[in-house]
Design an enzyme around this catalytic site. Sequence first.
Site, PDB file in Angstrom:
ATOM      1  N   HIS A 295     -37.598  25.671  -9.453  1.00 32.61           N
ATOM      2  CA  HIS A 295     -37.353  25.164 -10.808  1.00 32.61           C
ATOM      3  C   HIS A 295     -38.556  25.377 -11.725  1.00 32.61           C
ATOM      4  O   HIS A 295     -38.600  24.830 -12.814  1.00 32.61           O
ATOM      5  CB  HIS A 295     -36.957  23.678 -10.753  1.00 32.61           C
ATOM      6  CG  HIS A 295     -35.582  23.438 -10.195  1.00 32.61           C
ATOM      7  ND1 HIS A 295     -35.076  22.193  -9.912  1.00 32.61           N
ATOM      8  CD2 HIS A 295     -34.590  24.313  -9.866  1.00 32.61           C
ATOM      9  CE1 HIS A 295     -33.839  22.300  -9.430  1.00 32.61           C
ATOM     10  NE2 HIS A 295     -33.527  23.585  -9.383  1.00 32.61           N
TER      11      HIS A 295
ATOM     12  N   HIS B 183     -27.727  29.297  -3.685  1.00 31.49           N
ATOM     13  CA  HIS B 183     -26.340  28.844  -3.554  1.00 31.49           C
ATOM     14  C   HIS B 183     -25.583  29.679  -2.522  1.00 31.49           C
ATOM     15  O   HIS B 183     -24.766  29.165  -1.767  1.00 31.49           O
ATOM     16  CB  HIS B 183     -25.622  28.889  -4.909  1.00 31.49           C
ATOM     17  CG  HIS B 183     -26.040  27.778  -5.829  1.00 31.49           C
ATOM     18  ND1 HIS B 183     -25.196  27.216  -6.764  1.00 31.49           N
ATOM     19  CD2 HIS B 183     -27.223  27.116  -5.950  1.00 31.49           C
ATOM     20  CE1 HIS B 183     -25.841  26.248  -7.423  1.00 31.49           C
ATOM     21  NE2 HIS B 183     -27.073  26.180  -6.959  1.00 31.49           N
TER      22      HIS B 183
ATOM     23  N   VAL C 224     -23.969  27.832   0.974  1.00 36.88           N
ATOM     24  CA  VAL C 224     -22.507  27.807   1.130  1.00 36.88           C
ATOM     25  C   VAL C 224     -22.101  28.957   2.057  1.00 36.88           C
ATOM     26  O   VAL C 224     -22.187  30.116   1.688  1.00 36.88           O
ATOM     27  CB  VAL C 224     -21.796  27.948  -0.242  1.00 36.88           C
ATOM     28  CG1 VAL C 224     -20.284  27.853  -0.068  1.00 36.88           C
ATOM     29  CG2 VAL C 224     -22.287  26.886  -1.222  1.00 36.88           C
TER      30      VAL C 224
ATOM     31  N   ASP D 128     -39.153  23.514 -16.140  1.00 40.29           N
ATOM     32  CA  ASP D 128     -40.611  23.374 -16.053  1.00 40.29           C
ATOM     33  C   ASP D 128     -41.149  23.297 -17.473  1.00 40.29           C
ATOM     34  O   ASP D 128     -41.232  24.307 -18.165  1.00 40.29           O
ATOM     35  CB  ASP D 128     -41.198  24.573 -15.297  1.00 40.29           C
ATOM     36  CG  ASP D 128     -42.722  24.606 -15.325  1.00 40.29           C
ATOM     37  OD1 ASP D 128     -43.346  23.704 -15.938  1.00 40.29           O
ATOM     38  OD2 ASP D 128     -43.295  25.532 -14.730  1.00 40.29           O
TER      39      ASP D 128
HETATM   40  C1  HEM Z   1     -33.344  20.400  -4.354  1.00 43.00           C
HETATM   41  C2  HEM Z   1     -32.118  20.296  -4.819  1.00 43.00           C
HETATM   42  C3  HEM Z   1     -31.645  21.042  -6.035  1.00 43.00           C
HETATM   43  C4  HEM Z   1     -30.870  20.527  -7.016  1.00 43.00           C
HETATM   44  C5  HEM Z   1     -30.308  19.118  -7.088  1.00 43.00           C
HETATM   45  C6  HEM Z   1     -30.687  21.563  -7.991  1.00 43.00           C
HETATM   46  C7  HEM Z   1     -29.917  21.432  -9.138  1.00 43.00           C
HETATM   47  C8  HEM Z   1     -29.964  22.305 -10.194  1.00 43.00           C
HETATM   48  C9  HEM Z   1     -29.310  22.076 -11.447  1.00 43.00           C
HETATM   49  C10 HEM Z   1     -28.460  20.864 -11.804  1.00 43.00           C
HETATM   50  C11 HEM Z   1     -29.610  23.124 -12.260  1.00 43.00           C
HETATM   51  C12 HEM Z   1     -29.179  23.328 -13.693  1.00 43.00           C
HETATM   52  C13 HEM Z   1     -27.856  24.027 -13.796  1.00 43.00           C
HETATM   53  C14 HEM Z   1     -27.389  24.101 -15.214  1.00 43.00           C
HETATM   54  O1  HEM Z   1     -27.365  23.091 -15.903  1.00 43.00           O
HETATM   55  O2  HEM Z   1     -27.042  25.203 -15.659  1.00 43.00           O
HETATM   56  C15 HEM Z   1     -30.443  24.023 -11.494  1.00 43.00           C
HETATM   57  C16 HEM Z   1     -30.960  25.207 -11.971  1.00 43.00           C
HETATM   58  C17 HEM Z   1     -31.730  26.066 -11.214  1.00 43.00           C
HETATM   59  N1  HEM Z   1     -31.978  25.954  -9.853  1.00 43.00           N
HETATM   60 FE1  HEM Z   1     -31.696  24.319  -8.740  1.00 43.00          FE
HETATM   61  N2  HEM Z   1     -31.354  22.693  -7.593  1.00 43.00           N
HETATM   62  C18 HEM Z   1     -31.948  22.415  -6.396  1.00 43.00           C
HETATM   63  C19 HEM Z   1     -32.668  23.308  -5.624  1.00 43.00           C
HETATM   64  C20 HEM Z   1     -32.923  24.611  -5.990  1.00 43.00           C
HETATM   65  C21 HEM Z   1     -33.499  25.607  -5.101  1.00 43.00           C
HETATM   66  C22 HEM Z   1     -33.852  25.381  -3.638  1.00 43.00           C
HETATM   67  C23 HEM Z   1     -33.639  26.739  -5.831  1.00 43.00           C
HETATM   68  C24 HEM Z   1     -34.171  28.083  -5.399  1.00 43.00           C
HETATM   69  C25 HEM Z   1     -35.153  28.239  -4.526  1.00 43.00           C
HETATM   70  C26 HEM Z   1     -33.151  26.453  -7.154  1.00 43.00           C
HETATM   71  C27 HEM Z   1     -33.181  27.324  -8.215  1.00 43.00           C
HETATM   72  C28 HEM Z   1     -32.744  27.031  -9.494  1.00 43.00           C
HETATM   73  C29 HEM Z   1     -33.033  27.847 -10.645  1.00 43.00           C
HETATM   74  C30 HEM Z   1     -33.905  29.093 -10.662  1.00 43.00           C
HETATM   75  C31 HEM Z   1     -32.372  27.251 -11.718  1.00 43.00           C
HETATM   76  C32 HEM Z   1     -32.327  27.756 -13.166  1.00 43.00           C
HETATM   77  C33 HEM Z   1     -31.110  28.652 -13.316  1.00 43.00           C
HETATM   78  C34 HEM Z   1     -31.039  29.368 -14.661  1.00 43.00           C
HETATM   79  O3  HEM Z   1     -31.842  29.119 -15.556  1.00 43.00           O
HETATM   80  O4  HEM Z   1     -30.143  30.229 -14.793  1.00 43.00           O
HETATM   81  N3  HEM Z   1     -32.700  25.165  -7.198  1.00 43.00           N
HETATM   82  N4  HEM Z   1     -30.633  23.500 -10.220  1.00 43.00           N
END
Ligand code: HEM
Length: 336
Positions: free
Chosen positions: A202, A75, A79, A256
């Site tokens: 993810h 993020h 941004v 996952d």
């Molecule tokens: C491809 C488009 C992506 C979308 C639409 C997306 C969207 C999201 C959403 C909606 C969540 C859940 C947030 C919540 O409900 O609390 C999430 C969690 C997460 N995202 Fe993504 N994401 C994307 C790409 C990425 C990328 C590129 C990374 C890092 C390389 C990433 C890393 C993570 C991680 C690690 C979580 C879990 C966070 C936690 O458990 O605290 N995401 N993402």
Amino acid sequence: MRSTGFFLASPSRQSMVMVVVVLLAAIKSTAAAQLSQNYYASTCPNVETLVRGAVTKKLQETFNAAPGTLRLFFHDCFVRGCDASVLLAGPDDEHSAGPDATLSPDALDLITRAKAAVDGDPQCSNKVSCADILALATRDVVSQAGGPNYQVELGRLDGKVATRAIVKHSLPGASFNLDQLNKLFAANGLTQTDMIALSGGHTIGVTHCDKFVRRLYTFKGSSAASRGPPMNLVFLRQMRQTCPLNYSPSAFAMLDAVTPTKFDNGYFQTLQQMKGLLASDQVLFADRRSRATVNYFAANQTAFFDAFVAAMTKLGRIGIKTAADGEIRRVCTKVN
Ligand code: HEM
Ligand SMILES: *[C@@H]1O[C@H](CO)[C@@H](O)[C@H](O)[C@H]1NC(C)=O
């Protein structure tokens, strides 16, 4: 090209977007040259050990900080570039806006502690940027969660502004289709393969019910298509228990389903099993143009890790600040 006059000369929304893309590309090309793996060799030779120590300690307390920190870095970079603007607190702070409102407090705490550890070394005090500490901490959470260990390019400066208003349209949405994902990632200099590899982030962490409840029920007035790509039926029933119609805002499920707390290629197997929760995840398998890459990463973890490291390195080069518009913050939540 960076003058405001150029912006004023391009009034339409379409051309504004083009200007931003071109500008981003220009910043990127000059920035890559400035980063280097041994940037702190003379000013803070122990920086990697200091950050790693803080990460190890925090992860012993809570694993949540691992996915939280990885998401924080993503993020930050999308941004305003990788400039720790996401950490700034204040009236225009980014981390309480849009998708950033669900950033992990444990991740923010991890960065505060890593910064304290670095500044605790008299040689390093106020010499290492918050943006670089975040990049290093991200590598460390990935490797400590079982993922690849890789060299991090360093030399980012911290930005002097945060902007709430651009958070939402700078980040991907959970209902994005492949074209929308590709468009946003391409605007950041990333290919479809980079995008798929980075989505592999993810492989750890959670998503709250509001992000995928639309995929579990057909709501009045919404089409069946709005549920996105198909989901495994047994899994769907399970997820309806996790997220009933009156779900609690704190209810969540693992991104996952195969190996939720291990950084591996289980995420891609999750997609093959039609157990992807976010539409933006499952679409990578549903769309014929990206399915082969998902299958490849699901079958070959080394290939995934290599692609992930390459894409993270590119991600880490976005929008690097220079002495003209950056600084080394004394406190990560405040400009100096
Ligand atoms: C491809 C488009 C992506 C979308 C639409 C997306 C969207 C999201 C959403 C909606 C969540 C859940 C947030 C919540 O409900 O609390 C999430 C969690 C997460 N995202 Fe993504 N994401 C994307 C790409 C990425 C990328 C590129 C990374 C890092 C390389 C990433 C890393 C993570 C991680 C690690 C979580 C879990 C966070 C936690 O458990 O605290 N995401 N993402
Ligand atoms: C897996 O990917 C790696 C890295 O791209 C490659 O060297 C290796 O040959 C692949 N293994 C198989 C079994 O395809």
